[in-house]
Design a protein around this motif. Structure first.
Motif, PDB file in Angstrom:
ATOM      1  N   ALA B  16       0.824  -1.217   0.000  1.00  0.00           N
ATOM      2  CA  ALA B  16       0.000   0.000   0.000  1.00  0.00           C
ATOM      3  C   ALA B  16       0.853   1.260   0.000  1.00  0.00           C
ATOM      4  O   ALA B  16       0.398   2.322  -0.431  1.00  0.00           O
ATOM      5  N   ASP B  17       2.106   1.143   0.482  1.00  0.00           N
ATOM      6  CA  ASP B  17       2.980   2.325   0.516  1.00  0.00           C
ATOM      7  C   ASP B  17       3.349   2.819  -0.878  1.00  0.00           C
ATOM      8  O   ASP B  17       3.726   3.973  -1.044  1.00  0.00           O
ATOM      9  N   GLN B  18       3.245   1.937  -1.877  1.00  0.00           N
ATOM     10  CA  GLN B  18       3.661   2.346  -3.227  1.00  0.00           C
ATOM     11  C   GLN B  18       2.830   3.513  -3.743  1.00  0.00           C
ATOM     12  O   GLN B  18       3.362   4.444  -4.335  1.00  0.00           O
ATOM     13  N   ALA B  19       1.535   3.467  -3.476  1.00  0.00           N
ATOM     14  CA  ALA B  19       0.664   4.549  -3.937  1.00  0.00           C
ATOM     15  C   ALA B  19       1.041   5.851  -3.236  1.00  0.00           C
ATOM     16  O   ALA B  19       1.141   6.904  -3.855  1.00  0.00           O
ATOM     17  N   ARG B  20       1.302   5.751  -1.920  1.00  0.00           N
ATOM     18  CA  ARG B  20       1.661   6.933  -1.136  1.00  0.00           C
ATOM     19  C   ARG B  20       2.964   7.536  -1.659  1.00  0.00           C
ATOM     20  O   ARG B  20       3.064   8.748  -1.864  1.00  0.00           O
ATOM     21  N   LEU B  21       3.964   6.666  -1.880  1.00  0.00           N
ATOM     22  CA  LEU B  21       5.259   7.151  -2.382  1.00  0.00           C
ATOM     23  C   LEU B  21       5.099   7.753  -3.778  1.00  0.00           C
ATOM     24  O   LEU B  21       5.689   8.780  -4.097  1.00  0.00           O
ATOM     25  N   GLY B  22       4.289   7.082  -4.594  1.00  0.00           N
ATOM     26  CA  GLY B  22       4.081   7.547  -5.965  1.00  0.00           C
ATOM     27  C   GLY B  22       3.438   8.918  -5.981  1.00  0.00           C
ATOM     28  O   GLY B  22       3.874   9.821  -6.701  1.00  0.00           O
ATOM     29  N   LEU B  23       2.420   9.098  -5.146  1.00  0.00           N
ATOM     30  CA  LEU B  23       1.727  10.386  -5.102  1.00  0.00           C
ATOM     31  C   LEU B  23       2.653  11.490  -4.614  1.00  0.00           C
ATOM     32  O   LEU B  23       2.569  12.631  -5.045  1.00  0.00           O
ATOM     33  N   ALA B  24       3.559  11.109  -3.679  1.00  0.00           N
ATOM     34  CA  ALA B  24       4.476  12.113  -3.140  1.00  0.00           C
ATOM     35  C   ALA B  24       5.636  12.379  -4.110  1.00  0.00           C
ATOM     36  O   ALA B  24       6.480  13.218  -3.843  1.00  0.00           O
ATOM     37  N   GLY B  25       5.663  11.660  -5.241  1.00  0.00           N
ATOM     38  CA  GLY B  25       6.723  11.880  -6.223  1.00  0.00           C
ATOM     39  C   GLY B  25       8.082  11.449  -5.714  1.00  0.00           C
ATOM     40  O   GLY B  25       9.089  12.117  -5.959  1.00  0.00           O
ATOM     41  N   PHE B  26       8.133  10.319  -5.007  1.00  0.00           N
ATOM     42  CA  PHE B  26       9.396   9.849  -4.437  1.00  0.00           C
ATOM     43  C   PHE B  26      10.451   9.662  -5.528  1.00  0.00           C
ATOM     44  O   PHE B  26      10.219   8.967  -6.519  1.00  0.00           O
ATOM     45  N   SER B  27      11.598  10.301  -5.350  1.00  0.00           N
ATOM     46  CA  SER B  27      12.688  10.194  -6.325  1.00  0.00           C
ATOM     47  C   SER B  27      14.021  10.176  -5.608  1.00  0.00           C
ATOM     48  O   SER B  27      14.221  10.869  -4.612  1.00  0.00           O
ATOM     49  N   CYS B  28      14.937   9.354  -6.112  1.00  0.00           N
ATOM     50  CA  CYS B  28      16.267   9.275  -5.514  1.00  0.00           C
ATOM     51  C   CYS B  28      17.289  10.074  -6.322  1.00  0.00           C
ATOM     52  O   CYS B  28      18.465  10.098  -5.988  1.00  0.00           O
ATOM     53  N   GLY B  29      16.856  10.676  -7.421  1.00  0.00           N
ATOM     54  CA  GLY B  29      17.786  11.443  -8.247  1.00  0.00           C
ATOM     55  C   GLY B  29      17.709  11.009  -9.699  1.00  0.00           C
ATOM     56  O   GLY B  29      16.912  10.138 -10.059  1.00  0.00           O
ATOM     57  N   ASP B  30      18.550  11.603 -10.527  1.00  0.00           N
ATOM     58  CA  ASP B  30      18.445  11.391 -11.965  1.00  0.00           C
ATOM     59  C   ASP B  30      19.444  10.390 -12.537  1.00  0.00           C
ATOM     60  O   ASP B  30      19.341   9.997 -13.686  1.00  0.00           O
ATOM     61  N   GLU B  31      20.457  10.003 -11.756  1.00  0.00           N
ATOM     62  CA  GLU B  31      21.437   9.064 -12.285  1.00  0.00           C
ATOM     63  C   GLU B  31      20.749   7.715 -12.518  1.00  0.00           C
ATOM     64  O   GLU B  31      19.766   7.406 -11.845  1.00  0.00           O
ATOM     65  N   PRO B  32      21.273   6.907 -13.444  1.00  0.00           N
ATOM     66  CA  PRO B  32      20.617   5.624 -13.728  1.00  0.00           C
ATOM     67  C   PRO B  32      20.381   4.778 -12.471  1.00  0.00           C
ATOM     68  O   PRO B  32      19.298   4.226 -12.287  1.00  0.00           O
ATOM     69  N   TRP B  33      21.400   4.713 -11.574  1.00  0.00           N
ATOM     70  CA  TRP B  33      21.233   3.879 -10.373  1.00  0.00           C
ATOM     71  C   TRP B  33      20.207   4.489  -9.430  1.00  0.00           C
ATOM     72  O   TRP B  33      19.485   3.770  -8.750  1.00  0.00           O
ATOM     73  N   ALA B  34      20.134   5.830  -9.425  1.00  0.00           N
ATOM     74  CA  ALA B  34      19.150   6.485  -8.557  1.00  0.00           C
ATOM     75  C   ALA B  34      17.743   6.232  -9.092  1.00  0.00           C
ATOM     76  O   ALA B  34      16.808   5.963  -8.330  1.00  0.00           O
ATOM     77  N   ARG B  35      17.608   6.296 -10.415  1.00  0.00           N
ATOM     78  CA  ARG B  35      16.292   6.004 -11.002  1.00  0.00           C
ATOM     79  C   ARG B  35      15.934   4.540 -10.791  1.00  0.00           C
ATOM     80  O   ARG B  35      14.775   4.202 -10.551  1.00  0.00           O
ATOM     81  N   ALA B  36      16.970   3.678 -10.848  1.00  0.00           N
ATOM     82  CA  ALA B  36      16.710   2.251 -10.613  1.00  0.00           C
ATOM     83  C   ALA B  36      16.194   2.031  -9.193  1.00  0.00           C
ATOM     84  O   ALA B  36      15.276   1.244  -8.977  1.00  0.00           O
ATOM     85  N   ALA B  37      16.784   2.751  -8.228  1.00  0.00           N
ATOM     86  CA  ALA B  37      16.356   2.587  -6.835  1.00  0.00           C
ATOM     87  C   ALA B  37      14.897   2.988  -6.680  1.00  0.00           C
ATOM     88  O   ALA B  37      14.105   2.270  -6.056  1.00  0.00           O
ATOM     89  N   ALA B  38      14.511   4.125  -7.268  1.00  0.00           N
ATOM     90  CA  ALA B  38      13.116   4.572  -7.164  1.00  0.00           C
ATOM     91  C   ALA B  38      12.193   3.597  -7.883  1.00  0.00           C
ATOM     92  O   ALA B  38      11.115   3.269  -7.379  1.00  0.00           O
ATOM     93  N   GLU B  39      12.639   3.114  -9.042  1.00  0.00           N
ATOM     94  CA  GLU B  39      11.798   2.162  -9.774  1.00  0.00           C
ATOM     95  C   GLU B  39      11.609   0.874  -8.985  1.00  0.00           C
ATOM     96  O   GLU B  39      10.553   0.257  -9.018  1.00  0.00           O
ATOM     97  N   TRP B  40      12.674   0.506  -8.280  1.00  0.00           N
ATOM     98  CA  TRP B  40      12.617  -0.741  -7.505  1.00  0.00           C
ATOM     99  C   TRP B  40      11.522  -0.656  -6.452  1.00  0.00           C
ATOM    100  O   TRP B  40      10.679  -1.546  -6.343  1.00  0.00           O
TER     101      TRP B  40
END
Lengths: 232, 180
Positions: B16-40
């Motif tokens: 259920a946290d995924q929706a909350r994080l998604g709405l809050a625009g959770f992002s770890c940054g723009d580098e490929p590994w940072a985007r991978a972490a957020a996608e994970w």
């Protein structure tokens, strides 16, 4: 029928099998029976072989009822006997499944939107490069080892390229894969995390040796301290 | 007694946290590994890891429920030690991510969010590995060799880059010893 001549040592076995088949067909309604025979006859030798193998599974005494059920369902699928009740089609439509997921989950919707943007960017970029480098669809297809229609489908976005195809295309166009599909590195990181966690992952000997090396047992330089749960 | 304003709380992650994080625009940054972490954490990978590998995942929140980051801890079943090893458990961090807005925060070195999160992981991993044979008491992670910021951070925490042992996929492995 030459197949059922009496000097054929296999004739008795075959008669047994045919009798069994007829007896079984007696037990199903005539319309279904006709459909079954027609479908069995029109499918390729490979499918027929697979159906025969599945029938062996069905009649083997060691087969559990659940396995038998699954085997029968697979036979029905292979012979196109039971189209999906909902839309009279077989299998799952990836595009529709994706759309359904996107409608029902915000994270999936974002993924789908991102994928869509990436796919468009990929098609645009590929077209641009092909024009700049004066490479025809046919020529690119030859370099990549796929068909010309496949290249056309990627350019028109009717077919999403696989990761390995992106790598081959990048190679064929002498560019970096991420120039064609920027998120390929993100996919690499996620793949690596999953691969390292997979059962039976085998380290390279160098990796294992380095891990086992007791000479270096680095201790944490940070005090391990679990964080508290949220206060009520 | 009021808690320190930079104190993080470990909250078990649920789907259920995924929706909350998604709405809050959770992002770890723009580098490929940072985007991978957020996608994970936002996508199917975290759920796959939890259900298929038994990974434990936490969100780290401030008192006002702002999510500062997340971390995960699991066990490998690697064939090890070579050549005749069977499936071995080593503690493994499948993914860890700090929200981009909290990088290098706060300036008070005693309360760095990244340190609080890694301190949590090290303690949890030590508990996980407590009953394991000595040669398995490792906490390992995989890192992109270009992710220098992370490599330096892990080194500061005591992790050692396994030298000349790059994986086939080009990622690097880092290890820290959890034994006595």
């Amino acid at each position: 029928m030459t197949a059922l001549q009496f000097n054929d040592p296999l004739a008795v076995t075959r008669f047994d099998a045919v009798t069994g088949l007829f007896r079984w067909m007696q037990s199903i309604p005539p319309a279904e029976r006709r459909q079954f025979v027609a479908r069995l006859l029109e499918c390729s030798d490979e499918v027929q072989q697979a159906v025969i193998a599945l029938m062996e599974v069905v009649k083997a005494p060691s087969t559990t009822p659940a396995e038998r059920q699954r085997a029968l369902m697979t036979i029905a699928d292979a012979l196109y006997l039971n189209p999906d009740e909902m839309d009279k089609e077989y299998g799952q439509d990836a595009v529709r499944s994706e759309e359904y997921g996107a409608e029902n989950s915000p994270p999936l919707a974002r993924e789908a939107a991102k994928m869509n943007t990436q796919e468009q960017a990929f098609a645009d970029r590929l077209r641009e490069l092909m024009t700049a480098k004066r490479i025809s669809q046919r020529e690119l297809a030859e370099r990549v080892g796929c068909s010309q229609p496949a290249v056309s489908q990627m350019l028109n976005r009717t077919c999403r390229p696989q990761r390995k195809t992106i790598l081959k295309l990048a190679d064929a166009l002498s560019i970096a894969p991420r120039d064609l599909w920027p998120d390929i590195e993100v996919a690499d990181v996620l793949d690596a995390a999953a691969a390292a966690h997979a059962d039976g992952y085998e380290m390279t000997p160098a990796e294992a040796e380095a891990l086992a090396a007791t000479a270096t047992k680095p201790r944490p330089r940070l005090r391990g301290k679990s964080l508290p749960p949220r206060p009520e | 007694m009021t808690a320190h304003p930079h104190q993080l709380y470990a909250v078990p992650f649920t789907e259920a946290d995924q929706a909350r994080l998604g709405l809050a625009g959770f992002s770890c940054g723009d580098e490929p590994w940072a985007r991978a972490a957020a996608e994970w954490i936002l996508g199917p990978d975290v759920l796959d890891s939890v259900t298929r590998r038994g990974t434990i995942v936490w969100l780290f929140e401030l008192a006002d429920r702002t999510v500062v980051g997340f971390a995960s801890l699991g066990k490998t079943r690697w064939k090890w030690p070579l050549p005749n090893g069977t499936y071995s458990n080593l503690a493994y961090i499948p993914m860890v991510g700090l929200a981009a807005a909290f990088r290098g925060q706060p300036s008070d070195p005693d309360w760095r969010y990244a340190d609080q999160i890694m301190g949590h992981l090290i303690d949890q991993a030590a508990q996980l590995a407590a009953g394991w044979p000595d040669d398995q008491k490792w906490l390992v992670l995989v890192v992109a060799p270009q992710n220098l910021r992370a490599i330096q951070f892990y080194q500061r925490c005591g992790f050692e880059l396994i030298p000349n042992a790059g994986r086939k996929d080009g990622q690097h492995v880092m290890k820290v010893w959890l034994g006595e």
